[in-house]
Scaffold this motif. Structure first.
Motif, mmCIF file in Angstrom:
data_model
loop_
_atom_site.group_PDB
_atom_site.id
_atom_site.type_symbol
_atom_site.label_atom_id
_atom_site.label_comp_id
_atom_site.label_asym_id
_atom_site.label_seq_id
_atom_site.Cartn_x
_atom_site.Cartn_y
_atom_site.Cartn_z
ATOM 1 N N PRO A 1 1.055 -1.005 -0.038
ATOM 2 C CA PRO A 1 0.097 0.175 0.044
ATOM 3 C C PRO A 1 0.980 1.286 0.050
ATOM 4 N N MET A 2 0.460 2.332 -0.764
ATOM 5 C CA MET A 2 1.219 3.541 -0.738
ATOM 6 C C MET A 2 0.836 4.445 0.473
ATOM 7 N N ASP A 3 1.946 5.052 0.551
ATOM 8 C CA ASP A 3 1.890 6.203 1.668
ATOM 9 C C ASP A 3 2.352 7.375 1.246
ATOM 10 N N GLY A 4 2.468 8.639 2.100
ATOM 11 C CA GLY A 4 2.585 9.980 1.598
ATOM 12 C C GLY A 4 1.339 10.644 1.087
ATOM 13 N N ASP A 5 1.362 11.301 0.184
ATOM 14 C CA ASP A 5 0.272 12.181 -0.110
ATOM 15 C C ASP A 5 -0.264 11.252 -1.540
ATOM 16 N N VAL A 6 -1.710 10.592 -1.200
ATOM 17 C CA VAL A 6 -2.298 9.873 -2.148
ATOM 18 C C VAL A 6 -3.776 10.205 -2.745
ATOM 19 N N GLU A 7 -3.641 10.367 -4.189
ATOM 20 C CA GLU A 7 -4.986 11.023 -4.840
ATOM 21 C C GLU A 7 -5.673 9.817 -5.345
ATOM 22 N N VAL A 8 -7.109 9.733 -5.017
ATOM 23 C CA VAL A 8 -7.894 8.691 -5.462
ATOM 24 C C VAL A 8 -8.968 9.258 -6.120
ATOM 25 N N ALA B 1 -1.077 7.085 5.082
ATOM 26 C CA ALA B 1 -1.121 8.165 4.077
ATOM 27 C C ALA B 1 -2.029 9.272 4.293
ATOM 28 N N ARG B 2 -1.669 10.353 3.678
ATOM 29 C CA ARG B 2 -2.755 11.377 3.677
ATOM 30 C C ARG B 2 -3.574 11.138 2.196
ATOM 31 N N LEU B 3 -5.062 10.775 2.570
ATOM 32 C CA LEU B 3 -5.658 10.463 1.308
ATOM 33 C C LEU B 3 -6.533 11.627 0.868
ATOM 34 N N ILE B 4 -6.552 12.106 -0.423
ATOM 35 C CA ILE B 4 -7.100 13.137 -0.952
ATOM 36 C C ILE B 4 -8.143 12.706 -2.103
ATOM 37 N N THR B 5 -9.410 13.039 -1.951
ATOM 38 C CA THR B 5 -10.529 12.580 -3.072
ATOM 39 C C THR B 5 -11.136 13.693 -3.295
ATOM 40 N N ASP B 6 -12.474 13.482 -4.290
ATOM 41 C CA ASP B 6 -13.418 14.652 -4.181
ATOM 42 C C ASP B 6 -14.471 14.107 -2.997
ATOM 43 N N ARG B 7 -15.567 14.844 -3.060
ATOM 44 C CA ARG B 7 -16.578 14.390 -1.896
ATOM 45 C C ARG B 7 -17.634 13.577 -2.578
ATOM 46 N N ALA B 8 -17.343 12.589 -3.536
ATOM 47 C CA ALA B 8 -18.197 11.463 -4.060
ATOM 48 C C ALA B 8 -18.746 10.675 -2.742
ATOM 49 N N GLN B 9 -19.992 10.193 -2.765
ATOM 50 C CA GLN B 9 -20.413 9.513 -1.641
ATOM 51 C C GLN B 9 -19.659 8.116 -1.353
ATOM 52 N N GLN B 10 -18.901 7.485 -2.263
ATOM 53 C CA GLN B 10 -18.321 6.463 -2.295
ATOM 54 C C GLN B 10 -17.018 6.359 -1.359
ATOM 55 N N TYR B 11 -16.592 7.717 -1.183
ATOM 56 C CA TYR B 11 -15.155 7.722 -0.295
ATOM 57 C C TYR B 11 -15.604 8.265 1.155
ATOM 58 N N LYS B 12 -17.027 8.538 1.460
ATOM 59 C CA LYS B 12 -17.168 8.626 2.904
ATOM 60 C C LYS B 12 -17.137 7.632 3.782
ATOM 61 N N THR B 13 -16.945 7.699 5.068
ATOM 62 C CA THR B 13 -16.944 6.536 5.903
ATOM 63 C C THR B 13 -15.410 5.771 5.924
ATOM 64 N N LEU B 14 -14.432 6.418 5.400
ATOM 65 C CA LEU B 14 -13.127 6.081 5.329
ATOM 66 C C LEU B 14 -12.500 6.586 6.553
ATOM 67 N N HIS B 15 -12.837 6.175 7.587
ATOM 68 C CA HIS B 15 -12.691 7.169 8.882
ATOM 69 C C HIS B 15 -11.162 6.786 9.346
ATOM 70 N N GLU B 16 -10.577 5.407 8.866
ATOM 71 C CA GLU B 16 -9.236 5.037 9.496
ATOM 72 C C GLU B 16 -8.402 6.002 8.673
ATOM 73 N N TYR B 17 -8.391 6.620 7.796
ATOM 74 C CA TYR B 17 -7.491 7.452 7.085
ATOM 75 C C TYR B 17 -7.670 9.145 7.421
ATOM 76 N N ASN B 18 -6.236 9.745 7.323
ATOM 77 C CA ASN B 18 -6.390 11.045 7.289
ATOM 78 C C ASN B 18 -6.771 11.613 5.944
ATOM 79 N N HIS B 19 -8.166 11.832 6.041
ATOM 80 C CA HIS B 19 -8.983 12.100 4.695
ATOM 81 C C HIS B 19 -9.141 13.443 4.257
ATOM 82 N N HIS B 20 -8.796 13.993 3.239
ATOM 83 C CA HIS B 20 -9.109 15.340 2.896
ATOM 84 C C HIS B 20 -10.003 15.137 1.519
#
Length: 307
Positions: free
Chosen positions: A135-142, A206-225
């Motif tokens: 798995p990737m660490d650092g700043d990761v865009e999905v 990692a610092r997880l970076i996404t848009d605000r699509a519904q599919q990315y909600k509830t990924l609470h274990e991540y430092n999610h932005h």
């Protein structure tokens, strides 16, 4: 016999490096077995007791007694196409950012379109990542994108609804900034499927970076932005998905501009090709050719491809 690898930095210098078919054979042999055949092995039984004939084309196993060429056990097996033409095809598919159409390759190396199509799919097969990646660490865009029919061709009542995505293929991309890209064709775009792909490829460090699509909600274990595209927000400091979105722009130019259309069945192969090329964007042209030649083990038959 000593036979080293060749270097080249253009398509013209590639043909200068391989003026004859034997030069191409020697190059592939050096890449697969080493300059002095120190890594030679039998593709049938795996024995390292290999005898070499004086013609430098054929070999024989001292254990199973079978004869073979350096192409046996690779994507080049049973191909009557010269290796020099294969090398030219590799140059084109690894050098052109938007890939190459089978019709163009057929014209450039003088083979039929059907042959060129099969050649390109064999090369995409070689480009497939076959090993597990941590798995990737650092700043990761999905981000996910959808490949298929254009919404502008649909009825106006369907364009702004989920209906427009039903017949499209879902592709997810995971990109470490200034680093590795991973992309895959997913069976659907549900929250469970998307989040499973995220958890498989992104470390919780990692610092997880996404848009605000519904599919990315509830990924609470991540430092999610997340950036809110629906509200017109695309950049907030260094929080954005511009890098992965530029990958989708490139891939869609490949699909729409070069190939015009790809089937869902073979979509994963085109994704493999684009991902392989993107992850080696810092390498020289000739280096990418030689890199792909190190991954040519394993066959792909026409029957397997079209079944």
């Amino acid at each position: 016999m000593t036979h080293g690898t060749q270097t080249f930095d253009s398509l013209f210098s590639l043909f200068e490096a391989f003026p004859t078919e034997q030069h191409a054979i020697d190059h592939l042999r050096a890449i697969r077995w080493g300059a002095n055949d120190e890594n030679a092995y039998c593709p049938y039984c795996g024995s390292t007791r290999v005898m070499h004939f004086k013609d430098s084309k054929n070999h024989k196993c001292s254990d199973c007694r079978k004869r073979f060429s350096i192409k046996v056990g690779t994507i080049f097996a049973d191909s009557k196409i010269q290796l020099r033409k294969w090398f030219a095809a590799i140059w084109m598919i690894t050098s052109h950012k938007k890939g190459i159409a089978s019709t163009t390759l057929a014209k450039d190396i003088k083979v039929t379109q059907k042959t060129a199509w099969f050649m390109l799919h064999r090369l995409r097969h070689a480009a497939e990542t076959k090993s597990f990646n941590a798995p990737m660490d650092g700043d990761v865009e999905v981000d996910e994108t959808y490949i298929g029919g254009k919404s502008k061709n649909m009825h106006a009542s369907k364009r702004k609804t989920k209906v427009q995505y039903r017949n499209k293929a879902t592709v997810i991309g995971v990109l470490k900034r200034d680093g590795e890209l991973r992309a895959a064709h997913l069976p659907n775009s549900t929250r469970e499927t998307i989040q499973s792909a995220v958890r498989e490829n992104v470390s919780t460090d990692a610092r997880l970076i996404t848009d605000r699509a519904q599919q990315y909600k509830t990924l609470h274990e991540y430092n999610h932005h997340a950036v809110n595209h629906s509200a017109g927000e695309y950049v907030r400091g260094d929080i954005h998905t511009n890098s992965i979105e530029s990958v989708w722009a490139l891939f869609k130019r490949q699909v729409n501009g070069t190939h015009h259309w790809v089937s869902k069945k073979h979509l994963h192969a085109y994704i493999n090709e684009m991902t392989w090329r993107f992850n080696r964007r810092a390498q020289g042209e000739g280096d990418r050719v030689n890199q792909l030649l190190t991954h040519v083990a394993g066959r792909l038959t026409y029957k397997e491809l079209t079944s």
